[in-house]
Design an enzyme around this catalytic site. Sequence first.
Site, short mmCIF file in Angstrom:
data_model
loop_
_atom_site.label_atom_id
_atom_site.label_comp_id
_atom_site.label_asym_id
_atom_site.label_seq_id
_atom_site.Cartn_x
_atom_site.Cartn_y
_atom_site.Cartn_z
N TYR A 145 -2.35 -4.31 4.17
CA TYR A 145 -1.40 -4.28 3.71
C TYR A 145 -1.01 -2.90 3.19
CZ TYR A 145 3.23 -5.06 0.86
OH TYR A 145 4.36 -4.93 0.43
N ASP A 240 -6.10 4.31 2.47
CA ASP A 240 -4.94 3.67 1.49
C ASP A 240 -5.48 3.29 0.35
OD1 ASP A 240 -3.06 2.46 -0.15
OD2 ASP A 240 -2.15 1.15 1.61
N LYS A 268 -0.16 1.87 -8.09
CA LYS A 268 -0.78 0.73 -9.19
C LYS A 268 -1.35 1.48 -10.40
CE LYS A 268 -0.73 -2.97 -5.93
NZ LYS A 268 -0.74 -2.94 -4.53
C1 LIG Z 1 0.34 -2.64 -3.51
C2 LIG Z 1 -0.04 -1.85 -2.23
C3 LIG Z 1 0.82 -1.19 -1.46
C4 LIG Z 1 2.19 -1.01 -1.72
O1 LIG Z 1 2.46 -0.31 -3.23
P1 LIG Z 1 3.77 -0.74 -3.68
O2 LIG Z 1 4.01 -0.08 -4.96
O3 LIG Z 1 3.93 -2.40 -4.10
O4 LIG Z 1 5.11 -0.51 -2.88
C5 LIG Z 1 0.30 -0.33 -0.50
N1 LIG Z 1 -1.05 -0.30 -0.24
C6 LIG Z 1 -1.86 -1.23 -0.60
C7 LIG Z 1 -3.45 -1.14 -0.36
C8 LIG Z 1 -1.56 -1.88 -1.75
O5 LIG Z 1 -2.31 -2.80 -2.32
#
Ligand SMILES: *Cc1c(COP(=O)(O)O)cnc(C)c1O
Length: 437
Positions: A145, A240, A268
């Site tokens: 994701y 990511d 995060k």
């Molecule tokens: C949470 C997450 C996102 C998206 O971040 P948001 O601040 O919710 O848009 C993208 N990549 C990873 C791996 C994530 O865990």
Amino acid sequence: MPDHTEQSAALFDRASAVTPGGVNSPVRAFRAVGGVPRFMASGDRCHITDVDGNRYLDLVCSWGPMLLGHAHPEVTAAVQAAVSRGTSYGTPTATEVLLGEEIVARTPVDKVRLVSSGTEATMSALRLARGFTGRAKIVKFAGCYHGHVDALLAQAGSGVITLGIPGTPGVTAATTADTIVLPYNDQAAVTAAFAEHGDQIAAVITEASPGNMGVVPPRDDFNAFLARTCRDNGALFISDEVMTGFRITRSGWYGVDGVRPDLMTFGKVMGGGFPAAAFGGRADVMAHLAPEGSVYQAGTLSGNPVATAAGLTTLRLATDEVYARLDETSATIQRLVGTALDKEGVPHVIQAAGNLFSVFFVESSEGPAEIRDFAGANAQVLPRFAAFFHAMLEAGVYLPPSAFEAWFVSAAIDDDALAELESALALAARAAAAIQH
Ligand SMILES: *Cc1c(COP(=O)(O)O)cnc(C)c1O
């Protein structure tokens, strides 16, 4: 503990009248486990308290950001001081420079651009990769994701799996025509995709260690293989680290496998509970970004002074001792979960990536010893997780309301909290064992 939920239920009714599904992000809903989502009123260290006064040990930590626990006094003070100086100017400020320097010092990126969400970070990193290479196609992996970026929603993890949403309605075929989705940890599939489309692939994007289909770490140097394949084919490797960055080590998963990506994304933890995220990477690639280069990217609230104060203070407090403590706490919790489930004969696989871990409720103890990809993560006994989740909730432990999510620990978890957890686990393991399959 008696499970009073009247106030949450009343708020959920009102919320459902004004917002779809009653939640502002699908992962907060209890659709996969049933019941009424709890509306939280406050947080203190490792606990959160809902509007009915129920107190929970928090193993979601706002889906990652609350590394130090809730309402940390120094983070709170930094935020209050920032707010009292005004909350946004639309000009550069000193704190965003300090946060940028902190990120550059902790990670292999040469330059960084601050944004407001992980989605924005991955979306911008993709645009930059396409602008830099002049190519259109991107490779992503099933079960990863990367936020709700149109081109990346194909076979995505997190809420997309939890809710069993098969495709991506609203995302046009044209938008995903350039997205190649491959099975995770599958080197042969990557090699085949590059053999067919190598000169059209702008980038491979992957979670540094996936945590959005449950925790499914890279096997057999998968990241090094991806980095090498990208380099050999003139594509960029985008790691990511929105979930793993500044959570697993001082840098993130990079601190574990040391594979240097061309671009990285963060979010995060670096926002300390506020909307702040970033993407960064090689200086020559980042130089293509406006206003230095011509790939456009912008944000009214990017580098917001309150968010950057929270993030900077959080990162400064996230010392090596804190990471050592997180590792120890996580290992203890994994052991307690394993012991409780074994005692009741509940088949399960626990997988960890640093202090991130998740529990897969697999069909039988003869099943696979490890989960390597999306297909493996999908072969779970979901009703068993739902029973386990609700028993934990009733016993005062807040877990992600999905069998496809990582559990998040904070440095505020102490021995008393671990004792609470141990007794909750005994009840929850029994509840899971009672589900016939
Ligand atoms: C949470 C997450 C996102 C998206 O971040 P948001 O601040 O919710 O848009 C993208 N990549 C990873 C791996 C994530 O865990």
